[in-house]
Design a protein around this motif. Structure first.
Motif, PDB file in Angstrom:
ATOM      1  N   ASP A  85      18.301  -3.421  77.609  1.00 12.25           N
ATOM      2  CA  ASP A  85      17.273  -4.759  77.811  1.00 12.25           C
ATOM      3  C   ASP A  85      16.614  -5.051  76.334  1.00 12.25           C
ATOM      4  OD1 ASP A  85      18.152  -5.481  79.920  1.00 12.25           O
ATOM      5  OD2 ASP A  85      16.890  -4.239  80.903  1.00 12.25           O
ATOM      6  N   ASP A  86      15.332  -3.381  76.129  1.00 12.01           N
ATOM      7  CA  ASP A  86      14.747  -3.056  74.897  1.00 12.01           C
ATOM      8  C   ASP A  86      16.016  -3.132  74.011  1.00 12.01           C
ATOM      9  OD1 ASP A  86      12.863  -2.451  77.030  1.00 12.01           O
ATOM     10  OD2 ASP A  86      13.203  -0.414  76.091  1.00 12.01           O
ATOM     11  N   LEU A  87      17.066  -3.309  73.517  1.00 15.06           N
ATOM     12  CA  LEU A  87      17.829  -3.520  72.321  1.00 15.06           C
ATOM     13  C   LEU A  87      18.209  -4.703  72.168  1.00 15.06           C
ATOM     14  CD1 LEU A  87      20.042  -2.158  69.599  1.00 15.06           C
ATOM     15  CD2 LEU A  87      21.613  -1.856  71.388  1.00 15.06           C
ATOM     16  N   ASN A  88      18.293  -5.985  72.971  1.00 17.70           N
ATOM     17  CA  ASN A  88      18.735  -7.112  73.311  1.00 17.70           C
ATOM     18  C   ASN A  88      17.335  -7.757  72.534  1.00 17.70           C
ATOM     19  OD1 ASN A  88      21.058  -6.816  74.138  1.00 17.70           O
ATOM     20  ND2 ASN A  88      20.604  -7.419  75.964  1.00 17.70           N
ATOM     21  N   ASP A  89      16.367  -7.585  73.307  1.00 15.10           N
ATOM     22  CA  ASP A  89      14.619  -8.414  72.847  1.00 15.10           C
ATOM     23  C   ASP A  89      14.736  -7.360  71.017  1.00 15.10           C
ATOM     24  OD1 ASP A  89      14.776  -9.054  75.571  1.00 15.10           O
ATOM     25  OD2 ASP A  89      13.624  -7.224  75.686  1.00 15.10           O
ATOM     26  N   LEU A  90      14.539  -6.987  71.163  1.00 19.85           N
ATOM     27  CA  LEU A  90      15.039  -6.553  69.275  1.00 19.85           C
ATOM     28  C   LEU A  90      15.603  -7.254  68.624  1.00 19.85           C
ATOM     29  CD1 LEU A  90      14.020  -2.434  69.572  1.00 19.85           C
ATOM     30  CD2 LEU A  90      12.506  -4.324  68.441  1.00 19.85           C
ATOM     31  N   HIS A  91      16.915  -6.845  69.234  1.00 19.43           N
ATOM     32  CA  HIS A  91      17.802  -8.099  68.497  1.00 19.43           C
ATOM     33  C   HIS A  91      17.621  -9.226  68.290  1.00 19.43           C
ATOM     34  CE1 HIS A  91      21.922  -9.789  67.431  1.00 19.43           C
ATOM     35  NE2 HIS A  91      21.942  -8.992  67.086  1.00 19.43           N
ATOM     36  N   GLY A  92      17.444  -9.846  69.195  1.00 20.26           N
ATOM     37  CA  GLY A  92      16.898 -11.054  69.461  1.00 20.26           C
ATOM     38  C   GLY A  92      15.599 -11.800  68.038  1.00 20.26           C
ATOM     39  N   ARG A  93      14.320 -10.316  68.135  1.00 19.09           N
ATOM     40  CA  ARG A  93      13.803 -10.716  67.294  1.00 19.09           C
ATOM     41  C   ARG A  93      14.015 -10.483  65.331  1.00 19.09           C
ATOM     42  NH1 ARG A  93       9.738  -6.491  68.798  1.00 19.09           N
ATOM     43  NH2 ARG A  93       8.271  -6.450  66.736  1.00 19.09           N
ATOM     44  N   TYR A  94      14.642  -9.529  65.476  1.00 24.73           N
ATOM     45  CA  TYR A  94      15.192  -8.954  64.406  1.00 24.73           C
ATOM     46  C   TYR A  94      15.834 -10.666  63.394  1.00 24.73           C
ATOM     47  CZ  TYR A  94      17.228  -7.287  59.872  1.00 24.73           C
ATOM     48  OH  TYR A  94      17.301  -6.773  58.625  1.00 24.73           O
ATOM     49  N   PHE A  95      16.867 -11.249  64.456  1.00 25.03           N
ATOM     50  CA  PHE A  95      17.392 -13.002  64.157  1.00 25.03           C
ATOM     51  C   PHE A  95      16.817 -13.858  63.800  1.00 25.03           C
ATOM     52  CE2 PHE A  95      19.842 -16.386  65.324  1.00 25.03           C
ATOM     53  CZ  PHE A  95      21.143 -16.112  64.291  1.00 25.03           C
ATOM     54  N   ARG A 120      16.493   1.899  65.567  1.00 29.55           N
ATOM     55  CA  ARG A 120      17.107   3.121  65.428  1.00 29.55           C
ATOM     56  C   ARG A 120      16.345   4.246  66.301  1.00 29.55           C
ATOM     57  NH1 ARG A 120      19.485   3.736  60.177  1.00 29.55           N
ATOM     58  NH2 ARG A 120      19.163   6.286  60.319  1.00 29.55           N
ATOM     59  N   GLN A 121      15.383   3.561  66.624  1.00 31.29           N
ATOM     60  CA  GLN A 121      15.090   4.730  68.221  1.00 31.29           C
ATOM     61  C   GLN A 121      15.091   4.654  69.347  1.00 31.29           C
ATOM     62  OE1 GLN A 121      10.754   4.094  67.489  1.00 31.29           O
ATOM     63  NE2 GLN A 121      10.420   5.182  65.649  1.00 31.29           N
ATOM     64  N   VAL A 122      15.632   2.778  69.559  1.00 29.66           N
ATOM     65  CA  VAL A 122      16.034   2.994  70.864  1.00 29.66           C
ATOM     66  C   VAL A 122      18.094   2.649  70.925  1.00 29.66           C
ATOM     67  CG1 VAL A 122      17.030   1.001  72.245  1.00 29.66           C
ATOM     68  CG2 VAL A 122      14.678   0.983  70.974  1.00 29.66           C
ATOM     69  N   ALA A 123      18.556   2.429  69.878  1.00 31.77           N
ATOM     70  CA  ALA A 123      19.942   3.132  69.300  1.00 31.77           C
ATOM     71  C   ALA A 123      20.305   4.581  69.565  1.00 31.77           C
ATOM     72  CB  ALA A 123      20.590   2.919  68.401  1.00 31.77           C
ATOM     73  N   SER A 124      18.906   4.924  68.936  1.00 31.31           N
ATOM     74  CA  SER A 124      19.016   6.474  69.396  1.00 31.31           C
ATOM     75  C   SER A 124      18.438   7.535  71.213  1.00 31.31           C
ATOM     76  CB  SER A 124      18.303   7.445  68.246  1.00 31.31           C
ATOM     77  OG  SER A 124      18.233   9.204  68.673  1.00 31.31           O
ATOM     78  N   ALA A 125      18.117   6.629  71.249  1.00 26.93           N
ATOM     79  CA  ALA A 125      17.995   6.993  72.340  1.00 26.93           C
ATOM     80  C   ALA A 125      19.029   6.557  73.553  1.00 26.93           C
ATOM     81  CB  ALA A 125      16.170   6.561  72.791  1.00 26.93           C
ATOM     82  N   LEU A 176      35.880   6.970  74.716  1.00 28.16           N
ATOM     83  CA  LEU A 176      34.813   7.084  74.206  1.00 28.16           C
ATOM     84  C   LEU A 176      35.453   6.635  73.335  1.00 28.16           C
ATOM     85  CD1 LEU A 176      32.200   9.773  75.722  1.00 28.16           C
ATOM     86  CD2 LEU A 176      32.555   6.982  75.887  1.00 28.16           C
ATOM     87  N   PRO A 177      34.672   5.492  72.465  1.00 28.28           N
ATOM     88  CA  PRO A 177      34.830   5.469  71.254  1.00 28.28           C
ATOM     89  C   PRO A 177      34.582   6.564  69.644  1.00 28.28           C
ATOM     90  CG  PRO A 177      33.194   4.068  71.187  1.00 28.28           C
ATOM     91  CD  PRO A 177      33.192   5.533  72.557  1.00 28.28           C
ATOM     92  N   VAL A 178      35.613   6.793  68.952  1.00 25.37           N
ATOM     93  CA  VAL A 178      36.304   7.823  68.342  1.00 25.37           C
ATOM     94  C   VAL A 178      34.712   8.470  67.173  1.00 25.37           C
ATOM     95  CG1 VAL A 178      37.462   9.557  66.850  1.00 25.37           C
ATOM     96  CG2 VAL A 178      38.323   8.268  68.381  1.00 25.37           C
ATOM     97  N   SER A 179      34.542   6.865  66.295  1.00 21.12           N
ATOM     98  CA  SER A 179      33.928   7.248  65.326  1.00 21.12           C
ATOM     99  C   SER A 179      32.370   7.701  65.911  1.00 21.12           C
ATOM    100  CB  SER A 179      33.447   6.242  65.019  1.00 21.12           C
ATOM    101  OG  SER A 179      33.482   4.495  65.046  1.00 21.12           O
ATOM    102  N   GLU A 180      31.603   7.433  64.742  1.00 24.86           N
ATOM    103  CA  GLU A 180      29.707   8.123  65.428  1.00 24.86           C
ATOM    104  C   GLU A 180      28.625   6.812  65.409  1.00 24.86           C
ATOM    105  OE1 GLU A 180      25.992  10.408  63.935  1.00 24.86           O
ATOM    106  OE2 GLU A 180      27.886  11.449  62.629  1.00 24.86           O
ATOM    107  N   ILE A 181      28.827   6.469  66.159  1.00 22.88           N
ATOM    108  CA  ILE A 181      26.916   5.014  66.035  1.00 22.88           C
ATOM    109  C   ILE A 181      26.240   5.567  65.463  1.00 22.88           C
ATOM    110  CG2 ILE A 181      25.786   3.818  67.328  1.00 22.88           C
ATOM    111  CD1 ILE A 181      28.242   4.016  69.671  1.00 22.88           C
ATOM    112  N   VAL A 182      25.974   4.859  63.767  1.00 20.60           N
ATOM    113  CA  VAL A 182      24.948   4.835  63.124  1.00 20.60           C
ATOM    114  C   VAL A 182      24.564   3.193  62.990  1.00 20.60           C
ATOM    115  CG1 VAL A 182      24.137   5.789  60.823  1.00 20.60           C
ATOM    116  CG2 VAL A 182      26.063   6.894  62.187  1.00 20.60           C
ATOM    117  N   ALA A 183      23.066   3.450  63.375  1.00 17.84           N
ATOM    118  CA  ALA A 183      22.828   2.445  62.803  1.00 17.84           C
ATOM    119  C   ALA A 183      22.647   2.055  61.230  1.00 17.84           C
ATOM    120  CB  ALA A 183      21.024   2.501  63.121  1.00 17.84           C
ATOM    121  N   PRO A 184      22.501   0.184  60.776  1.00 19.40           N
ATOM    122  CA  PRO A 184      23.092   0.511  59.599  1.00 19.40           C
ATOM    123  C   PRO A 184      21.077   0.210  58.602  1.00 19.40           C
ATOM    124  CG  PRO A 184      22.679  -1.520  61.229  1.00 19.40           C
ATOM    125  CD  PRO A 184      22.411  -0.326  61.563  1.00 19.40           C
ATOM    126  N   ALA A 185      21.329   0.516  57.708  1.00 18.69           N
ATOM    127  CA  ALA A 185      20.394   0.492  56.581  1.00 18.69           C
ATOM    128  C   ALA A 185      20.268  -0.361  56.192  1.00 18.69           C
ATOM    129  CB  ALA A 185      20.667   1.341  55.283  1.00 18.69           C
TER     130      ALA A 185
END
Length: 268
Positions: A85-95, A120-125, A176-185
């Motif tokens: 839920d936090d990630l969805n809210d942040l994504h909406g704010r960024y857009f 990045r913090q929410v994605a890591s958590a 599970l996805p093989v590639s590591e999930i890394v937030a974009p710069a």
């Protein structure tokens, strides 16, 4: 912006697999516990003397580990829902901020940097909210099996039973996805090089626009011009043919040639 969408989709995929992992581990724990009780009552796994012994103790250890992992996964699942839920809210704010054309990019960039850090913090958590690594370690323990002193047949039966549950959990982990999930710069300030790098992306759209706005109207204009020219030429040919077929016109032409070009008409 599309890079954030890709990371968001990857996180949802991991969360979906992790959600299926919870009931899978719970099912393994229940089945091992039931088998232990059955072994104690009627030696249904060892086919020897019923009662408490090395077989039931090994099964109880495996069941206890599975129950502990399932409880940790269930707790992590609740945390995962809140983080999504936090990630969805942040994504909406960024857009929303990135699409605000009323402010300059210089005014929006500090706010975008703050939102980017929070994402990045929410994605890591979120990636750490479910202890999937513990499940993988438990699969390794199940495959390692146990040794029952002086009971080779019982050891084989026990390890085959545990290995079947390891296979079931391994199938879930393999999804599970093989590639590591890394937030974009955070994107740098765009320049001429960045603009030129995006040309191949929009080349197909540019080709469609050129065809629709320039080539197609030009073709329609030429087709219309040639069609009208042809119609005018056919109309002019019909008029010439009509004059040639007129007897009066033919008589005037003959009289003109008999007089000659320099003789005047006395009746004029």
């Amino acid at each position: 912006m599309h890079k954030y969408c890709e990371v968001r989709i990857q996180l949802f995929e991991v969360s979906l697999v992790a959600t299926r992992m919870v009931p899978a581990v719970e099912a393994v724990a229940d089945n091992i516990a039931q088998t232990s009780a059955c072994e104690e009552r009627s030696a249904c796994l060892s086919n020897r003397t019923p009662g408490r012994g090395p077989m039931t103790r090994a099964l109880d250890v495996a069941a206890g580990q599975a129950f502990s992992i399932s409880e940790a996964l269930a707790a992590g699942s609740l945390e995962r829902d809140a983080l999504l839920d936090d990630l969805n809210d942040l994504h909406g704010r960024y857009f929303e901020v990135s699409s605000d054309d009323k402010r300059s990019i210089a005014d929006r960039r500090p706010e975008l940097q703050t939102i980017h850090a929070e994402i990045r913090q929410v994605a890591s958590a979120l990636a750490e909210s479910l202890p999937l690594g513990v499940v993988a370690a438990y699969v390794g323990d199940l495959r390692a099996g146990a040794q029952l002193p002086g009971d080779l047949a019982g050891t084989r039966a026990l390890n085959a039973f545990l290995d079947s549950h390891a296979d079931a959990l391994a199938e879930q982990i393999d999804d599970l996805p093989v590639s590591e999930i890394v937030a974009p710069a955070l994107p740098e300030r765009p320049g001429m090089v960045d603009m030129l790098a995006e040309i191949p992306t929009y080349l197909a759209i540019a080709a469609v626009v050129i065809v629709g706005e320039m080539v197609l109207p030009l073709i329609l204009y030429l087709a219309t011009y040639l069609g009208l020219s042809w119609e005018l030429e056919k109309a002019e040919g019909k008029r010439r043919k009509a004059r040639d077929d007129d007897p009066l016109e033919d008589l005037l032409k003959r009289r003109h040639f008999k007089k000659g070009p320099d003789q005047s008409d006395p009746s004029a």
